[in-house]
Scaffold this motif. Structure first.
Motif, short mmCIF file in Angstrom:
data_model
loop_
_atom_site.label_atom_id
_atom_site.label_comp_id
_atom_site.label_asym_id
_atom_site.label_seq_id
_atom_site.Cartn_x
_atom_site.Cartn_y
_atom_site.Cartn_z
N ILE A 74 57.97 38.06 2.17
CA ILE A 74 57.89 39.51 2.20
C ILE A 74 57.16 39.95 3.46
O ILE A 74 56.03 39.50 3.72
CB ILE A 74 57.11 40.03 0.97
N ARG A 113 54.73 33.07 -3.08
CA ARG A 113 55.05 34.33 -2.44
C ARG A 113 54.32 34.32 -1.10
O ARG A 113 53.11 34.09 -1.06
CB ARG A 113 54.58 35.52 -3.28
N THR A 130 60.67 30.64 -3.85
CA THR A 130 59.82 31.27 -2.84
C THR A 130 60.36 32.63 -2.45
O THR A 130 61.57 32.83 -2.36
CB THR A 130 59.75 30.39 -1.58
N THR A 131 59.45 33.55 -2.22
CA THR A 131 59.80 34.87 -1.72
C THR A 131 59.00 35.11 -0.45
O THR A 131 57.81 34.85 -0.40
CB THR A 131 59.46 35.96 -2.75
N LEU A 180 56.45 28.60 -7.96
CA LEU A 180 56.74 29.80 -7.17
C LEU A 180 55.67 30.02 -6.13
O LEU A 180 54.47 29.88 -6.41
CB LEU A 180 56.81 31.03 -8.09
N TYR A 235 53.49 36.47 2.25
CA TYR A 235 53.42 37.80 2.86
C TYR A 235 53.18 37.60 4.35
O TYR A 235 52.20 36.97 4.74
CB TYR A 235 52.29 38.62 2.23
#
Length: 128
Positions: free
Chosen positions: A107, A77, A104-105, A75, A79
């Motif tokens: 944001i 993340r 994956t995120t 994972l 930003y």
């Protein structure tokens, strides 16, 4: 039995906030939010691709210090200060991970620690 291992790059922020760049407990590894700063200077000002590559290479080095690699990442993340920068960031992410393809995120955040920073990435890995 405590099998906790910590890795620090020795940055001022790590000392000031009292955190590690990465921590491994057993087969779990967490890499702290990482930005494109080297020797106190922002790398790749106005270049989201270059910042992302620098960050991912730093994450790769952190993983290596804890006996893991990009292939163990499950994972990330990301930003970003501006969501419209997703494409060059995505290019760097895809090139770095290749066939690994972690979850994956992405944001968008209002601000990052310095105005020249376009993104920050954190990662989670599992290494048996």
């Amino acid at each position: 039995m405590n099998d906790r291992r910590e890795y620090s790059t020795g940055t001022t922020w790590e000392e000031t906030f009292g955190y590690s760049r990465a921590v491994r407990i057993g087969d779990q590894i967490r890499v702290s939010g990482t930005s494109a700063v080297e020797d106190g200077e922002v790398v790749g000002v106005d270049d989201p691709y270059r910042q992302a590559r620098h960050i991912l290479e730093t994450i790769g080095e952190s993983l290596a210090e804890l006996d893991a690699g990009p292939e163990d990442v499950i994972l990330t993340r990301i930003y970003v200060a501006d969501f419209s920068l997703w494409e060059p960031i995505g290019d760097a992410h895809r090139e770095f991970f290749g066939d690994v393809r972690p979850a994956t995120t992405l944001i968008e955040v209002e601000t990052l620690p310095r105005p020249e920073l376009l993104l920050e990435i954190e990662a989670e890995a599992v290494n048996h």
